[in-house]
Scaffold this motif. Sequence first.
Motif, PDB file in Angstrom:
ATOM      1  N   ILE A  34       0.860  -1.181   0.000  1.00 26.07           N
ATOM      2  CA  ILE A  34       0.000   0.000   0.000  1.00 26.07           C
ATOM      3  C   ILE A  34       0.898   1.232   0.000  1.00 26.07           C
ATOM      4  O   ILE A  34       1.782   1.370   0.855  1.00 26.07           O
ATOM      5  CB  ILE A  34      -0.926   0.020   1.226  1.00 26.07           C
ATOM      6  CG1 ILE A  34      -1.806  -1.238   1.248  1.00 26.07           C
ATOM      7  CG2 ILE A  34      -1.784   1.271   1.244  1.00 26.07           C
ATOM      8  CD1 ILE A  34      -2.641  -1.364   2.494  1.00 26.07           C
TER       9      ILE A  34
ATOM     10  N   PRO B 245       0.135   4.539   3.282  1.00 25.66           N
ATOM     11  CA  PRO B 245      -1.017   4.031   4.050  1.00 25.66           C
ATOM     12  C   PRO B 245      -1.497   5.039   5.071  1.00 25.66           C
ATOM     13  O   PRO B 245      -0.728   5.887   5.556  1.00 25.66           O
ATOM     14  CB  PRO B 245      -0.453   2.783   4.735  1.00 25.66           C
ATOM     15  CG  PRO B 245       1.012   3.036   4.830  1.00 25.66           C
ATOM     16  CD  PRO B 245       1.366   3.821   3.598  1.00 25.66           C
TER      17      PRO B 245
ATOM     18  N   GLN C 207      -4.400   1.939   8.520  1.00 23.97           N
ATOM     19  CA  GLN C 207      -3.779   0.894   7.713  1.00 23.97           C
ATOM     20  C   GLN C 207      -2.380   0.564   8.225  1.00 23.97           C
ATOM     21  O   GLN C 207      -1.961  -0.602   8.230  1.00 23.97           O
ATOM     22  CB  GLN C 207      -3.713   1.338   6.251  1.00 23.97           C
ATOM     23  CG  GLN C 207      -5.056   1.384   5.558  1.00 23.97           C
ATOM     24  CD  GLN C 207      -4.957   1.954   4.145  1.00 23.97           C
ATOM     25  OE1 GLN C 207      -4.085   2.781   3.849  1.00 23.97           O
ATOM     26  NE2 GLN C 207      -5.848   1.519   3.268  1.00 23.97           N
TER      27      GLN C 207
END
Length: 626
Positions: A39, A42, A46
């Motif tokens: 990701i 983030p 997250q």
Amino acid sequence: MSTLKAFYCLASASISTSDIPWNGPIAAVRIGSIDGKFIMNPTREQLQKSDLNLVVSVNPKGHLVMIDASANRLSDEKFFSALEYSIECCLPIIDQIKSLSTKTKRINVELQKFDNALIERISAMSYDRLLNIFTDFTLDKIARDTAITAVRQDVINEIASKEEALPNNLPDTFSYVVKKIFRNLIFDKSHRMDGRLFDQLRPITCKINLYEPLHGSALFQRGQTQVLCTVAFDALDSQYRNNDFVLRTGHKRKPFILHYEFPPYATNEIGRAYGRADRRELGHGALAEKGVEPIIPNELPFMVRLTSEVLESNGSSSMASVCAASLALMEAGIQIHEPVAGVAIGLVSKCADDGSVTDYRILTDILGIEDYMGDTDFKVAGTRNSITALQADIKNMEGLPLDIVQDALRAARDARCKIIDIMNSTISEPRKTKKHNTPELETLTIPSHKRGRFLGIGGLNLKKILTQTGVTIVPIDETNYSIFAPNKDAMNEAKQIINKLLEEMKEPELEFGGIYTGKIVEIRANGVLLQLYPTMPPVLLPNSQLDRRKVDHPSALGLNVGDDLQVKYFGRDPASGTMRLSRKILLNTGGVGPIKNMIATEKDEKRPGIWDVRPSKAPKSSDNKE
């Protein structure tokens, strides 16, 4: 969590839009990993679920300029894939920054250049002596530094004796010559200062259980780098509160902390040994803590504090702290997931005029001088097959190509496996048996009606127990308390004090619905205090339960201190734990109405007693005229 990357990109854009010449622009991103998927940048939520927290900076060539990472035991292959993904994310940002640049860069900026004649002169005066120093394997760090300093001073004195004024850049030119000789030995003769091969570790020794009174201790020595690590347990209430930890994990308290100390005597210097930590100590301590944290169990019954003190340093003291911490935790009996080790990987390179790398050498377990003379220092911590922390200090290069980073990661993994094998020969698994001074942790349940007497006024009883025994008692909920004792003897002593308190509070068990006779010991405006048993504290019988008629004050019934009253027991209030007694339930008024001089006031209407059964309001005087 995007502030850091924004600062990188904004600074890069600001310089790019100016006329200042540089080798940028650069871009930075943060990479996370959740369920095996990467990701970009983030969010905070997250990041709390992520197994990776990687921050990288990339230049226009796709080379890495900065790497800083912590990971929850992420494999080397997965980590390398994250680096590839980060470069893919940064290149579009660099293109956008380039589109902002409209100004022509300056071309008349003169960079510092060394006089070739002066370089040749210094080389002729010092080459043989420096070569002997760099090829003498018997010299340690202090002896080598002293010898180089002596050569430097002799060169300066000789030049000063022949010239009226010394060149302004004479010290820098001498340092350039020293670095050139040092690096040529590595490329031309594959030679290191202490005679090791490029992939060879320094001699390593490990010792544990150095001091019996400590919960855990270990000494890790790698060459001339020596670290003493100790473990101390404390109550959960002493957990460290750190905003960065809250942002990363979502937990308000930190059950594990590594305190890194680098006193001046570690490098043969004098100064204030203990005081405010400087930037170096904070940075190295944070890196070592990130390297150890993933192997700590998630649920610990107490707080763990590691103190890592560097006794001697000649390169990579933070990674030595990781090794010493792993040994100390196992010696203390902490059930870590697996051993962890750290190593510093160096890089010495040759670059073309355009900055591209034409040749390079990767050095395992670098010395302090190799760190200073080299181009890059990779500090890598991890288990046999995974990485827990990484930090790259890139100094004399425009950026690191990805293939060089991959070679460095392979060298770090091989070195970690060798180090862990040596550590396992000292201790291969956490201690099974407890030490005599291992903290004790128990849970105590106190009924709600005894809570006040157990705690004391303002928690006085708990403070006395802490002062006398060192035992910490903290509430878990309304009835349960956690007892943390530094050792078994302290726990037994605290138990004796607690048992004595509970015995003093021991009361006869009353039967629900039973009728008991008590003596009035005090008369109050809201009721009377009854003493049912000598071992039982007085209990309040409220006015609402004195008589079936409305009573505003006990004196209206002619009650006095010392009178006996019969009451019926209806258990304890579930919220407050107070006894519920009633006298009016035993009385028969024979049809007599309320006592007329005891009319309930408006205040009483708003504040009824716990057993108040109020009669209907008396009719108004106008209603009685008929």
